[in-house]
Design a protein around this motif. Structure first.
Motif, PDB file in Angstrom:
ATOM      1  N   TYR A 391       1.720   0.558   4.244  1.00 49.53           N
ATOM      2  CA  TYR A 391       1.565  -0.377   3.260  1.00 49.53           C
ATOM      3  C   TYR A 391       1.558  -1.247   3.760  1.00 49.53           C
ATOM      4  O   TYR A 391       1.978  -1.649   4.770  1.00 49.53           O
ATOM      5  CB  TYR A 391       3.050  -0.076   2.581  1.00 49.53           C
ATOM      6  CG  TYR A 391       3.467   1.285   3.047  1.00 49.53           C
ATOM      7  CD1 TYR A 391       3.395   1.295   1.204  1.00 49.53           C
ATOM      8  CD2 TYR A 391       4.021   1.726   3.217  1.00 49.53           C
ATOM      9  CE1 TYR A 391       3.992   3.174   1.129  1.00 49.53           C
ATOM     10  CE2 TYR A 391       4.831   3.590   3.033  1.00 49.53           C
ATOM     11  CZ  TYR A 391       5.008   3.818   1.862  1.00 49.53           C
ATOM     12  OH  TYR A 391       5.474   4.848   1.740  1.00 49.53           O
ATOM     13  N   VAL A 398       1.094  -2.476  -1.481  1.00 50.14           N
ATOM     14  CA  VAL A 398      -0.025  -1.555  -2.243  1.00 50.14           C
ATOM     15  C   VAL A 398       0.222   0.063  -0.635  1.00 50.14           C
ATOM     16  O   VAL A 398       0.449  -0.158   0.263  1.00 50.14           O
ATOM     17  CB  VAL A 398      -1.463  -1.773  -1.962  1.00 50.14           C
ATOM     18  CG1 VAL A 398      -2.896  -0.432  -1.763  1.00 50.14           C
ATOM     19  CG2 VAL A 398      -1.503  -2.788  -2.487  1.00 50.14           C
ATOM     20  N   TYR A 469      -7.115  -5.039  -2.732  1.00 48.21           N
ATOM     21  CA  TYR A 469      -6.420  -3.964  -3.082  1.00 48.21           C
ATOM     22  C   TYR A 469      -5.893  -3.972  -3.890  1.00 48.21           C
ATOM     23  O   TYR A 469      -5.882  -2.900  -4.274  1.00 48.21           O
ATOM     24  CB  TYR A 469      -6.246  -3.678  -1.796  1.00 48.21           C
ATOM     25  CG  TYR A 469      -6.844  -3.308  -0.305  1.00 48.21           C
ATOM     26  CD1 TYR A 469      -7.577  -2.813   0.202  1.00 48.21           C
ATOM     27  CD2 TYR A 469      -6.436  -3.849   1.174  1.00 48.21           C
ATOM     28  CE1 TYR A 469      -8.779  -2.551   0.817  1.00 48.21           C
ATOM     29  CE2 TYR A 469      -7.467  -4.052   2.446  1.00 48.21           C
ATOM     30  CZ  TYR A 469      -8.421  -3.024   1.956  1.00 48.21           C
ATOM     31  OH  TYR A 469      -8.958  -3.067   3.290  1.00 48.21           O
ATOM     32  N   GLU A 470      -4.824  -5.314  -3.856  1.00 45.79           N
ATOM     33  CA  GLU A 470      -3.619  -5.117  -5.006  1.00 45.79           C
ATOM     34  C   GLU A 470      -4.228  -5.236  -7.034  1.00 45.79           C
ATOM     35  O   GLU A 470      -3.627  -4.447  -7.083  1.00 45.79           O
ATOM     36  CB  GLU A 470      -2.655  -6.289  -4.847  1.00 45.79           C
ATOM     37  CG  GLU A 470      -2.494  -6.657  -3.704  1.00 45.79           C
ATOM     38  CD  GLU A 470      -1.530  -7.751  -3.047  1.00 45.79           C
ATOM     39  OE1 GLU A 470      -0.166  -8.184  -2.181  1.00 45.79           O
ATOM     40  OE2 GLU A 470      -1.738  -9.177  -3.433  1.00 45.79           O
ATOM     41  N   ASN A 475      -3.613   1.338  -7.919  1.00 46.08           N
ATOM     42  CA  ASN A 475      -2.055   0.130  -7.187  1.00 46.08           C
ATOM     43  C   ASN A 475      -1.064  -0.505  -8.065  1.00 46.08           C
ATOM     44  O   ASN A 475      -0.330  -0.720  -7.855  1.00 46.08           O
ATOM     45  CB  ASN A 475      -2.942  -0.621  -5.676  1.00 46.08           C
ATOM     46  CG  ASN A 475      -3.802   0.139  -4.809  1.00 46.08           C
ATOM     47  OD1 ASN A 475      -3.098   1.340  -4.267  1.00 46.08           O
ATOM     48  ND2 ASN A 475      -4.663  -0.425  -4.431  1.00 46.08           N
ATOM     49  N   TYR A 479       2.647   0.348  -8.689  1.00 40.15           N
ATOM     50  CA  TYR A 479       3.735  -1.058  -8.287  1.00 40.15           C
ATOM     51  C   TYR A 479       4.381  -1.476  -9.661  1.00 40.15           C
ATOM     52  O   TYR A 479       5.429  -1.614  -9.664  1.00 40.15           O
ATOM     53  CB  TYR A 479       3.160  -2.286  -7.623  1.00 40.15           C
ATOM     54  CG  TYR A 479       3.610  -3.403  -7.901  1.00 40.15           C
ATOM     55  CD1 TYR A 479       4.740  -3.761  -7.092  1.00 40.15           C
ATOM     56  CD2 TYR A 479       3.006  -4.714  -8.315  1.00 40.15           C
ATOM     57  CE1 TYR A 479       5.485  -5.517  -7.756  1.00 40.15           C
ATOM     58  CE2 TYR A 479       3.824  -5.276  -9.163  1.00 40.15           C
ATOM     59  CZ  TYR A 479       4.444  -5.668  -8.515  1.00 40.15           C
ATOM     60  OH  TYR A 479       5.566  -7.056  -8.455  1.00 40.15           O
TER      61      TYR A 479
END
Length: 636
Positions: A391, A398, A469-470, A475, A479
């Motif tokens: 992570y 992520v 990535y976020e 992803n 979240y």
């Protein structure tokens, strides 16, 4: 001549009772108010369904352990007080009473002071419970045995400390040290390792369980308890489903240790010199241990505090500078301890400097060991075949699985390669923190924290990679909603806009309209237009600038597909040990309803979220985008 050996002197015992009976009364009053008094008041205020909760509340062991510690300490200071003045010590030992008789008479006097009030409190609590038809009275007996067992141990510690000091006010200090020294050593070692190691937080350093066991009072308070466990009844109310006692084996273990301490205290009492009354320590062999212990503790503690202060004012503290600080403060601590031992300022002698040479070598070896440990930890990047999940988090966590795990390990290596540039760079308000954690296949976890300083090209490049990535839709949805985001279809309510003066939302939508608006929101998330209003790369866009984006607020109430869903924080597991998990990542804490879980998500959206705005107009929630009142500072 006496025909047999006596362990109790009746005259001394009666004198103790006559002098110190008010102490027994005070402890008894505390116990009556705290246990049966609390139980009686709770019963008066609650229905019979709450009796079990009242019982567990009154039998709170931690507060009783604190009271027993204070009582044991005061009792020991009073009963052995004659040892700390030369006149009284000589007078008592001039009486026709052996040291063994004096010691055990005082010990049994302490037992009387502790145990008699506890037994009386037990009897009164039993009467209160039985008069109100509380049937779970076995826990009152367990409470009594636990409190008596812990009191037996704590008084053993007091007797042990009394045998090794000749000063009254040194006794409580030694009592605290014995109970918390191992925990203090563990805390100090972990703090130094986290300071020396790049990316290693205090919570990520290993904790030795044995050191907690050797900190008796802390271990007892955290491992011995009588607790109530709750369940939801058919009315949706929380009721006590069971009462459980934990820590019986812990109490038995410390009872065994107490017997050893009493024997050591008895031996020390018999061997102590009467001339030691008034001395900080009664035995010569303890004095070097005291000097070294004080020197090491002051050296590392003061160096760590000063290093933290220097870091705050942007003065970098390297490993060499930290070691210099440790030696400087250790030198002061060593000779200050000697001043207390000798009760004189004339401590800079040749013999003591020779001893300090050995002490200096010890500090060098200890620092080298801590530095080596920190280096091994910071270079410990697990192999991909060892990792079950990895992570990364800068704004939101992520998850990476399978072949994607290499992205995390590669980024981890980049961070460690830039250690010198990143670690000692001047901190600014728009620096970014990066968190990396691994869940290994053997069940262990590795957790690291890094700071990306603003203004460095390499840190900006790494932050942009993590930001990319976020903002990936899958992803971000994992979240925002949870691991079952693809299955969520039960949308209860959608609210648009901030709260008005009456506490309501500007626009509230339910039913099928809410589901269609939620689907439009998903389309904008897939287009990555929503993410930029809720996730920011602060190294590229400072917070003040990002905060000026014109936005409107939105919330969605939904239900998960089943009660076994997991948020990204639940999946990570290691965050429970490494970070504060009370922050829910944009969601309120869940509450179970039937077999599903209701949840809320909150976010901001902007004028370019076209799908969402078109859906609001199509569902006649608004006539145009002008009604949304996009404005800056909606984040606050």
């Amino acid at each position: 001549m006496r025909s047999k050996t006596s362990f109790i002197n009746k005259t001394v015992f009666k004198k103790n009772m006559m002098l110190y009976w008010p102490l027994v009364v005070c402890y008894l009053v505390y116990g009556i108010v705290k246990v049966p008094g609390t139980l009686w008041m709770g019963i008066r205020q609650q229905a019979s369904a709450g009796y079990a909760e009242c019982l567990t509340g009154s039998l709170n062991l931690e507060s009783d352990f604190y009271a027993a510690a204070v009582m044991a300490l005061i009792s020991g200071m009073l009963l052995f007080g004659y040892l700390f003045k030369a006149e009284s010590a000589n007078m008592m030992h001039a009486l026709p009473v052996t040291r063994t008789e004096l010691f055990f008479t005082n010990v049994f006097s302490g037992f009387f002071f502790l145990f008699v009030p506890q037994i009386l409190v037990f009897l009164v609590t039993m009467l209160v419970s039985l008069s109100h038809r509380i049937t779970q009275v076995q826990y009152i007996g367990i409470w009594l045995l636990s409190v008596m067992g812990v009191s037996f141990f704590l008084f053993a510690v007091v007797c042990f400390c009394a045998a090794f000091t000749g000063q009254l006010f040194a006794l409580p200090v030694y009592f605290v040290v014995v109970n918390f020294l191992a925990l203090g050593i563990s805390t100090g070692v972990r703090a130094v390792i986290s300071f020396l190691g790049y990316g290693i937080s205090y919570s990520a350093t290993p904790e030795v369980v044995l050191l907690r066991v050797l900190s008796p009072f802390d271990y007892l308070c955290s491992h011995v308890s009588i607790r109530a466990y709750y369940a939801v009844n058919e009315k949706g109310e929380y009721v006590v489903s069971a009462i459980r006692y934990t820590g019986g084996n812990v109490v038995l273990g410390y009872l065994f240790a107490a017997c050893i301490l009493y024997l050591l205290a008895w031996y020390g009492y018999k061997k102590r010199r009467l001339e030691s009354a008034g001395d900080l320590l009664t035995f010569q062999w303890v004095k070097p241990v005291f000097r070294w212990g004080v020197g090491v503790c002051i050296g590392y503690m003061a160096a760590a505090l000063l290093a933290d202060f220097l870091q705050v004012v942007f003065i970098p503290v390297t490993e060499i500078l930290f070691y210099v600080l440790v030696n400087l403060f250790a030198f002061l601590g060593f000779f200050i301890a000697e001043m207390f031992v000798q009760k004189s300022f004339r401590v800079f002698t040749r013999k003591r400097f020779q001893e300090y040479g050995l002490f200096f070598a010890f500090t060098l070896v200890s620092f080298a060991g801590l530095l080596l440990t920190s280096r091994l930890m910071e270079q410990n990047i697990p192999k991909e075949e060892q990792i079950a999940g990895a992570y990364i988090e800068m704004n939101c966590p992520v998850q990476f699985l399978g072949d994607d795990i290499r992205k995390v390990t590669d980024l981890h290596k980049e961070l460690t390669r830039n250690k010198k540039d990143f670690r000692y760079a001047e901190s600014l308000e728009n620096d970014a923190s990066v968190y990396i954690s691994y869940r290994l296949k053997n069940g262990k976890y590795i957790y690291r924290e890094y700071l990306l300083p603003a203004g460095l090209e390499e840190s900006v490049r790494i932050s942009e990679k993590i930001y990319e990535y976020e903002i990936q839709p899958e992803n971000y949805m994992r979240y925002l909603v949870g691991s079952d985001y693809a299955e969520v279809s039960d949308i209860t309510e959608v609210n648009i806009g901030g709260l008005d003066e009456a506490g309501g939302y500007a626009h509230t939508v339910r039913g099928e309209k809410a589901k269609r608006i939620y689907q439009a929101l998903l389309m904008d998330i897939k287009a990555k237009t929503v993410q930029k209003y809720n996730i920011c790369n602060f190294l590229v866009c400072p917070f003040e600038e990002w905060q000026q984006y014109p936005t409107a607020a939105m919330s969605v109430e939904f239900k998960h597909s089943d009660k076994d869903w997991k948020s990204v924080y639940d999946q990570m597991d290691t965050w429970n040990a490494g970070r504060n998990t009370e922050y829910s990542g944009g969601m309120e804490s869940a509450s179970e309803v039937d077999d599903k879980t209701s949840e809320y998500l909150y976010l901001d959206f902007g004028e370019d979220c076209e799908n969402l705005i078109q859906a609001l107009v199509a569902e006649k929630v608004i006539e145009s985008a002008d009604e949304l009142d996009f404005c800056a500072d909606s984040y606050e």
